[in-house]
Write a protein that holds these residues in place. Structure first.
Motif, PDB file in Angstrom:
ATOM      1  N   HIS A  67       0.836  -1.201   0.000  1.00 31.83           N
ATOM      2  CA  HIS A  67       0.000   0.000   0.000  1.00 31.83           C
ATOM      3  C   HIS A  67       0.869   1.248   0.000  1.00 31.83           C
ATOM      4  CE1 HIS A  67      -3.151   2.854   1.022  1.00 31.83           C
ATOM      5  NE2 HIS A  67      -4.038   1.893   0.792  1.00 31.83           N
ATOM      6  N   SER A  68       0.457   2.241  -0.760  1.00 33.58           N
ATOM      7  CA  SER A  68       1.245   3.465  -0.910  1.00 33.58           C
ATOM      8  C   SER A  68       1.446   4.208   0.405  1.00 33.58           C
ATOM      9  CB  SER A  68       0.574   4.395  -1.931  1.00 33.58           C
ATOM     10  OG  SER A  68      -0.763   4.677  -1.548  1.00 33.58           O
ATOM     11  N   THR A  90       0.314   1.631  -7.892  1.00 33.34           N
ATOM     12  CA  THR A  90      -1.000   1.919  -7.310  1.00 33.34           C
ATOM     13  C   THR A  90      -2.048   1.278  -8.223  1.00 33.34           C
ATOM     14  OG1 THR A  90      -1.083   4.130  -8.341  1.00 33.34           O
ATOM     15  CG2 THR A  90      -0.241   3.980  -6.073  1.00 33.34           C
ATOM     16  N   LEU A 112      -5.320   5.311  -0.973  1.00 30.13           N
ATOM     17  CA  LEU A 112      -4.301   4.919  -1.938  1.00 30.13           C
ATOM     18  C   LEU A 112      -3.758   6.150  -2.666  1.00 30.13           C
ATOM     19  CD1 LEU A 112      -2.969   2.310  -3.104  1.00 30.13           C
ATOM     20  CD2 LEU A 112      -4.651   2.446  -4.964  1.00 30.13           C
ATOM     21  N   GLU A 116       0.017   7.779  -2.557  1.00 35.87           N
ATOM     22  CA  GLU A 116       0.732   8.052  -3.797  1.00 35.87           C
ATOM     23  C   GLU A 116       1.300   9.468  -3.786  1.00 35.87           C
ATOM     24  OE1 GLU A 116      -0.816   6.814  -7.921  1.00 35.87           O
ATOM     25  OE2 GLU A 116      -1.157   8.991  -7.893  1.00 35.87           O
TER      26      GLU A 116
END
Length: 286
Positions: A67-68, A90, A112, A116
Protein backbone atom coordinates in the motif's frame (compact mmCIF):
# COMPACT_ATOMS: atom_id res chain seq x y z
CA UNK A 1 22.81 -2.15 -7.38
CA UNK A 2 20.85 -3.09 -4.27
CA UNK A 3 17.08 -3.28 -4.71
CA UNK A 4 14.40 -3.77 -2.11
CA UNK A 5 10.94 -5.09 -2.92
CA UNK A 6 8.13 -4.07 -0.60
CA UNK A 7 5.34 -6.57 -1.14
CA UNK A 8 7.73 -9.23 -2.43
CA UNK A 9 5.37 -12.07 -1.54
CA UNK A 10 2.52 -10.68 -3.66
CA UNK A 11 1.72 -11.62 -7.25
CA UNK A 12 3.48 -8.63 -8.82
CA UNK A 13 6.16 -8.32 -6.14
CA UNK A 14 7.05 -11.99 -6.48
CA UNK A 15 7.66 -11.57 -10.19
CA UNK A 16 9.79 -8.48 -9.53
CA UNK A 17 11.95 -10.51 -7.14
CA UNK A 18 12.35 -13.27 -9.76
CA UNK A 19 13.27 -10.82 -12.52
CA UNK A 20 15.86 -9.11 -10.32
CA UNK A 21 17.47 -12.49 -9.59
CA UNK A 22 17.59 -13.32 -13.31
CA UNK A 23 19.24 -9.92 -13.85
CA UNK A 24 21.99 -10.94 -11.45
CA UNK A 25 20.88 -9.10 -8.34
CA UNK A 26 20.35 -10.38 -4.81
CA UNK A 27 17.32 -8.30 -3.84
CA UNK A 28 16.00 -7.67 -0.36
CA UNK A 29 12.34 -8.38 0.36
CA UNK A 30 10.36 -7.58 3.48
CA UNK A 31 7.68 -9.86 4.86
CA UNK A 32 6.07 -10.45 8.20
CA UNK A 33 6.55 -14.18 7.56
CA UNK A 34 9.50 -14.79 5.22
CA UNK A 35 9.24 -17.99 3.11
CA UNK A 36 11.51 -20.91 3.87
CA UNK A 37 12.96 -20.98 0.35
CA UNK A 38 15.06 -17.84 0.22
CA UNK A 39 16.55 -18.48 -3.23
CA UNK A 40 18.91 -15.55 -3.93
CA UNK A 41 16.74 -13.22 -1.90
CA UNK A 42 17.51 -11.73 1.47
CA UNK A 43 14.16 -11.89 3.24
CA UNK A 44 13.87 -9.46 6.12
CA UNK A 45 11.18 -10.15 8.68
CA UNK A 46 9.52 -6.90 9.59
CA UNK A 47 6.47 -4.66 9.47
CA UNK A 48 6.36 -1.66 7.15
CA UNK A 49 4.02 0.02 9.61
CA UNK A 50 7.01 0.12 12.00
CA UNK A 51 9.87 1.14 9.69
CA UNK A 52 12.10 2.15 12.59
CA UNK A 53 12.43 -1.55 13.47
CA UNK A 54 13.91 -2.46 10.08
CA UNK A 55 17.66 -2.87 9.82
CA UNK A 56 18.59 -2.57 6.17
CA UNK A 57 21.68 -1.81 4.12
CA UNK A 58 21.84 1.16 1.83
CA UNK A 59 19.38 0.81 -1.03
CA UNK A 60 19.64 2.07 -4.62
CA UNK A 61 16.14 1.16 -5.87
CA UNK A 62 12.82 0.67 -4.10
CA UNK A 63 10.02 -1.32 -5.74
CA UNK A 64 6.73 -1.14 -3.86
CA UNK A 65 3.62 -3.20 -4.55
CA UNK A 66 2.43 -2.76 -0.96
CA UNK A 67 0.00 0.00 0.00
CA UNK A 68 1.25 3.47 -0.91
CA UNK A 69 0.65 4.81 2.60
CA UNK A 70 2.98 2.16 4.00
CA UNK A 71 5.66 3.23 1.55
CA UNK A 72 5.20 6.89 2.47
CA UNK A 73 5.68 5.97 6.13
CA UNK A 74 8.70 3.74 5.52
CA UNK A 75 10.49 5.85 2.91
CA UNK A 76 12.42 8.15 5.30
CA UNK A 77 13.93 5.04 6.90
CA UNK A 78 15.00 3.75 3.46
CA UNK A 79 16.62 7.00 2.36
CA UNK A 80 20.38 7.24 1.81
CA UNK A 81 22.70 9.03 -0.58
CA UNK A 82 22.66 5.89 -2.76
CA UNK A 83 18.88 5.83 -3.27
CA UNK A 84 18.24 6.62 -6.93
CA UNK A 85 14.70 5.55 -7.81
CA UNK A 86 11.42 4.66 -6.15
CA UNK A 87 8.92 2.68 -8.26
CA UNK A 88 5.44 2.56 -6.75
CA UNK A 89 2.47 0.53 -7.96
CA UNK A 90 -1.00 1.92 -7.31
CA UNK A 91 -4.00 1.43 -9.63
CA UNK A 92 -5.99 2.98 -12.46
CA UNK A 93 -8.94 2.59 -10.07
CA UNK A 94 -7.76 5.89 -8.60
CA UNK A 95 -9.12 7.38 -11.82
CA UNK A 96 -12.12 5.14 -12.53
CA UNK A 97 -13.51 4.43 -9.04
CA UNK A 98 -12.41 7.31 -6.81
CA UNK A 99 -16.01 8.58 -6.71
CA UNK A 100 -17.52 5.14 -6.19
CA UNK A 101 -20.99 4.88 -4.64
CA UNK A 102 -19.58 2.24 -2.28
CA UNK A 103 -18.21 4.08 0.79
CA UNK A 104 -15.57 1.49 1.73
CA UNK A 105 -14.25 1.34 -1.83
CA UNK A 106 -14.21 5.12 -2.15
CA UNK A 107 -12.39 5.57 1.16
CA UNK A 108 -9.86 2.88 0.30
CA UNK A 109 -9.00 4.53 -3.01
CA UNK A 110 -8.74 7.93 -1.38
CA UNK A 111 -6.14 6.49 0.99
CA UNK A 112 -4.30 4.92 -1.94
CA UNK A 113 -4.24 8.26 -3.77
CA UNK A 114 -3.12 10.02 -0.60
CA UNK A 115 -0.22 7.61 -0.15
CA UNK A 116 0.73 8.05 -3.80
CA UNK A 117 0.91 11.83 -3.42
CA UNK A 118 2.78 11.62 -0.12
CA UNK A 119 5.37 9.36 -1.75
CA UNK A 120 5.83 11.77 -4.65
CA UNK A 121 6.21 14.71 -2.25
CA UNK A 122 8.75 12.86 -0.09
CA UNK A 123 10.84 11.80 -3.08
CA UNK A 124 10.81 15.34 -4.43
CA UNK A 125 11.99 16.78 -1.12
CA UNK A 126 14.74 14.14 -0.83
CA UNK A 127 15.87 14.57 -4.42
CA UNK A 128 15.08 10.96 -5.32
CA UNK A 129 13.61 9.99 -8.68
CA UNK A 130 10.18 8.40 -8.59
CA UNK A 131 7.92 6.54 -11.00
CA UNK A 132 4.29 5.66 -10.29
CA UNK A 133 2.78 2.75 -12.21
CA UNK A 134 -0.99 2.36 -12.34
CA UNK A 135 -2.00 -1.04 -13.77
CA UNK A 136 -5.42 -1.91 -15.07
CA UNK A 137 -7.03 -5.27 -14.15
CA UNK A 138 -4.17 -7.50 -12.95
CA UNK A 139 -4.26 -11.26 -13.53
CA UNK A 140 -1.95 -14.19 -12.95
CA UNK A 141 -3.62 -17.53 -13.58
CA UNK A 142 -4.76 -19.08 -10.32
CA UNK A 143 -3.37 -16.32 -8.10
CA UNK A 144 -5.26 -13.07 -8.68
CA UNK A 145 -8.57 -11.86 -7.30
CA UNK A 146 -9.94 -10.68 -10.65
CA UNK A 147 -9.71 -13.00 -13.65
CA UNK A 148 -8.96 -16.12 -11.58
CA UNK A 149 -11.92 -15.46 -9.33
CA UNK A 150 -14.19 -15.37 -12.38
CA UNK A 151 -12.52 -18.55 -13.65
CA UNK A 152 -13.26 -20.34 -10.38
CA UNK A 153 -16.90 -19.29 -10.57
CA UNK A 154 -17.13 -20.59 -14.13
CA UNK A 155 -15.47 -23.87 -13.06
CA UNK A 156 -18.01 -24.24 -10.27
CA UNK A 157 -21.28 -23.36 -12.00
CA UNK A 158 -20.40 -23.63 -15.71
CA UNK A 159 -22.04 -20.35 -16.62
CA UNK A 160 -21.35 -16.65 -16.20
CA UNK A 161 -24.16 -14.08 -15.78
CA UNK A 162 -23.58 -10.55 -17.07
CA UNK A 163 -25.51 -7.39 -16.39
CA UNK A 164 -26.80 -6.30 -19.77
CA UNK A 165 -24.55 -6.76 -22.79
CA UNK A 166 -21.31 -6.37 -20.83
CA UNK A 167 -20.06 -3.95 -23.47
CA UNK A 168 -17.69 -1.96 -21.24
CA UNK A 169 -14.08 -2.20 -22.41
CA UNK A 170 -11.32 -3.72 -20.27
CA UNK A 171 -7.53 -4.11 -20.65
CA UNK A 172 -6.35 -7.03 -18.44
CA UNK A 173 -2.61 -7.06 -17.75
CA UNK A 174 -0.47 -9.96 -16.55
CA UNK A 175 1.46 -9.61 -13.28
CA UNK A 176 4.71 -10.85 -14.83
CA UNK A 177 4.54 -8.17 -17.52
CA UNK A 178 4.08 -5.56 -14.80
CA UNK A 179 7.29 -6.79 -13.14
CA UNK A 180 9.18 -6.45 -16.42
CA UNK A 181 7.74 -2.98 -16.85
CA UNK A 182 8.80 -1.99 -13.34
CA UNK A 183 12.44 -2.96 -13.93
CA UNK A 184 12.48 -1.15 -17.27
CA UNK A 185 10.94 1.96 -15.75
CA UNK A 186 13.47 1.96 -12.89
CA UNK A 187 16.36 2.07 -15.35
CA UNK A 188 14.80 4.67 -17.66
CA UNK A 189 15.72 8.31 -17.19
CA UNK A 190 12.73 9.25 -19.35
CA UNK A 191 10.43 7.61 -16.76
CA UNK A 192 11.79 9.67 -13.87
CA UNK A 193 9.17 11.69 -11.94
CA UNK A 194 6.20 10.52 -14.00
CA UNK A 195 2.93 8.64 -13.54
CA UNK A 196 1.99 5.95 -16.07
CA UNK A 197 -1.07 3.86 -16.78
CA UNK A 198 -0.06 0.26 -17.54
CA UNK A 199 -2.91 -1.35 -19.49
CA UNK A 200 -2.90 -4.63 -21.31
CA UNK A 201 -2.74 -4.40 -25.13
CA UNK A 202 -6.28 -5.71 -25.75
CA UNK A 203 -9.19 -3.32 -25.25
CA UNK A 204 -11.96 -5.93 -25.18
CA UNK A 205 -15.52 -5.90 -23.92
CA UNK A 206 -16.27 -7.37 -20.52
CA UNK A 207 -18.24 -10.07 -22.36
CA UNK A 208 -15.28 -10.97 -24.56
CA UNK A 209 -12.98 -10.99 -21.53
CA UNK A 210 -15.26 -13.53 -19.87
CA UNK A 211 -15.40 -15.48 -23.12
CA UNK A 212 -11.62 -15.77 -23.18
CA UNK A 213 -11.68 -17.04 -19.60
CA UNK A 214 -14.03 -19.81 -20.78
CA UNK A 215 -11.56 -20.51 -23.60
CA UNK A 216 -8.66 -20.70 -21.14
CA UNK A 217 -10.59 -23.28 -19.11
CA UNK A 218 -11.31 -25.35 -22.20
CA UNK A 219 -15.05 -24.77 -21.81
CA UNK A 220 -17.76 -23.74 -24.24
CA UNK A 221 -18.76 -20.14 -23.72
CA UNK A 222 -21.97 -20.01 -21.69
CA UNK A 223 -22.72 -16.39 -20.92
CA UNK A 224 -26.17 -15.36 -19.71
CA UNK A 225 -27.41 -11.81 -20.20
CA UNK A 226 -29.35 -10.47 -17.22
CA UNK A 227 -31.39 -7.26 -17.70
CA UNK A 228 -29.84 -4.53 -15.53
CA UNK A 229 -33.10 -4.06 -13.60
CA UNK A 230 -32.91 -7.71 -12.52
CA UNK A 231 -29.18 -7.74 -11.86
CA UNK A 232 -29.30 -6.76 -8.22
CA UNK A 233 -31.80 -9.48 -7.43
CA UNK A 234 -29.77 -12.04 -9.36
CA UNK A 235 -26.59 -10.85 -7.69
CA UNK A 236 -28.01 -11.63 -4.27
CA UNK A 237 -28.01 -15.29 -5.35
CA UNK A 238 -24.54 -15.23 -6.89
CA UNK A 239 -22.85 -13.16 -4.16
CA UNK A 240 -21.88 -16.18 -1.96
CA UNK A 241 -19.81 -17.47 -4.88
CA UNK A 242 -17.97 -14.15 -5.24
CA UNK A 243 -16.47 -13.16 -1.86
CA UNK A 244 -15.84 -9.43 -1.42
CA UNK A 245 -17.76 -8.63 -4.60
CA UNK A 246 -20.58 -6.12 -4.80
CA UNK A 247 -23.61 -5.40 -6.94
CA UNK A 248 -21.95 -2.36 -8.51
CA UNK A 249 -19.83 -4.81 -10.52
CA UNK A 250 -22.80 -5.28 -12.82
CA UNK A 251 -23.22 -1.59 -13.47
CA UNK A 252 -19.52 -1.29 -14.30
CA UNK A 253 -19.76 -4.02 -16.92
CA UNK A 254 -21.26 -1.38 -19.21
CA UNK A 255 -18.55 1.24 -18.57
CA UNK A 256 -15.33 1.59 -20.49
CA UNK A 257 -12.17 1.47 -18.36
CA UNK A 258 -9.41 2.01 -20.90
CA UNK A 259 -6.13 3.88 -20.72
CA UNK A 260 -3.42 5.08 -23.08
CA UNK A 261 -0.26 2.97 -23.05
CA UNK A 262 1.64 5.26 -25.45
CA UNK A 263 3.66 7.15 -22.79
CA UNK A 264 4.86 3.89 -21.19
CA UNK A 265 5.67 2.41 -24.61
CA UNK A 266 7.67 5.51 -25.51
CA UNK A 267 9.58 5.94 -22.23
CA UNK A 268 10.42 2.36 -21.21
CA UNK A 269 9.27 -0.02 -23.91
CA UNK A 270 6.04 -1.25 -22.32
CA UNK A 271 5.03 -4.40 -24.25
CA UNK A 272 2.64 -6.71 -22.35
CA UNK A 273 1.18 -9.95 -23.67
CA UNK A 274 -2.23 -10.29 -25.26
CA UNK A 275 -5.04 -11.50 -23.00
CA UNK A 276 -5.42 -15.24 -23.53
CA UNK A 277 -5.24 -16.78 -20.04
CA UNK A 278 -4.46 -20.48 -19.64
CA UNK A 279 -5.56 -22.30 -16.50
CA UNK A 280 -4.35 -25.87 -17.08
CA UNK A 281 -1.43 -25.72 -14.67
CA UNK A 282 -3.05 -23.37 -12.14
CA UNK A 283 -6.26 -25.40 -11.85
CA UNK A 284 -4.81 -28.85 -12.58
CA UNK A 285 -6.92 -29.25 -15.71
CA UNK A 286 -6.46 -32.25 -18.01
Amino acid sequence: MQSIVLGGSGIVGGHIVSKLIVAGEHPIAISRSPPADERAVRWVQGDLARPESLQLPRITTVYCTAHSLLLAKALPSLFSDELQRVVLFTSTSIVTKLNSDIPAEREGLQRLAEGEQQTIDLCTRMGVGWTVLRPTMIYDEGRDANVSRLARLIQKVGVMPLAGRGAGLRQPVHAEDLAIGALNAASSEAARDKIYALPGPDAISYREMVGRIFDGLGKRRRIVTVPPVLWRAAFALAAPLLPNANAAMGERMAKDMVFDAAPAIRDFGWSPRSFHPQFERAFGLP
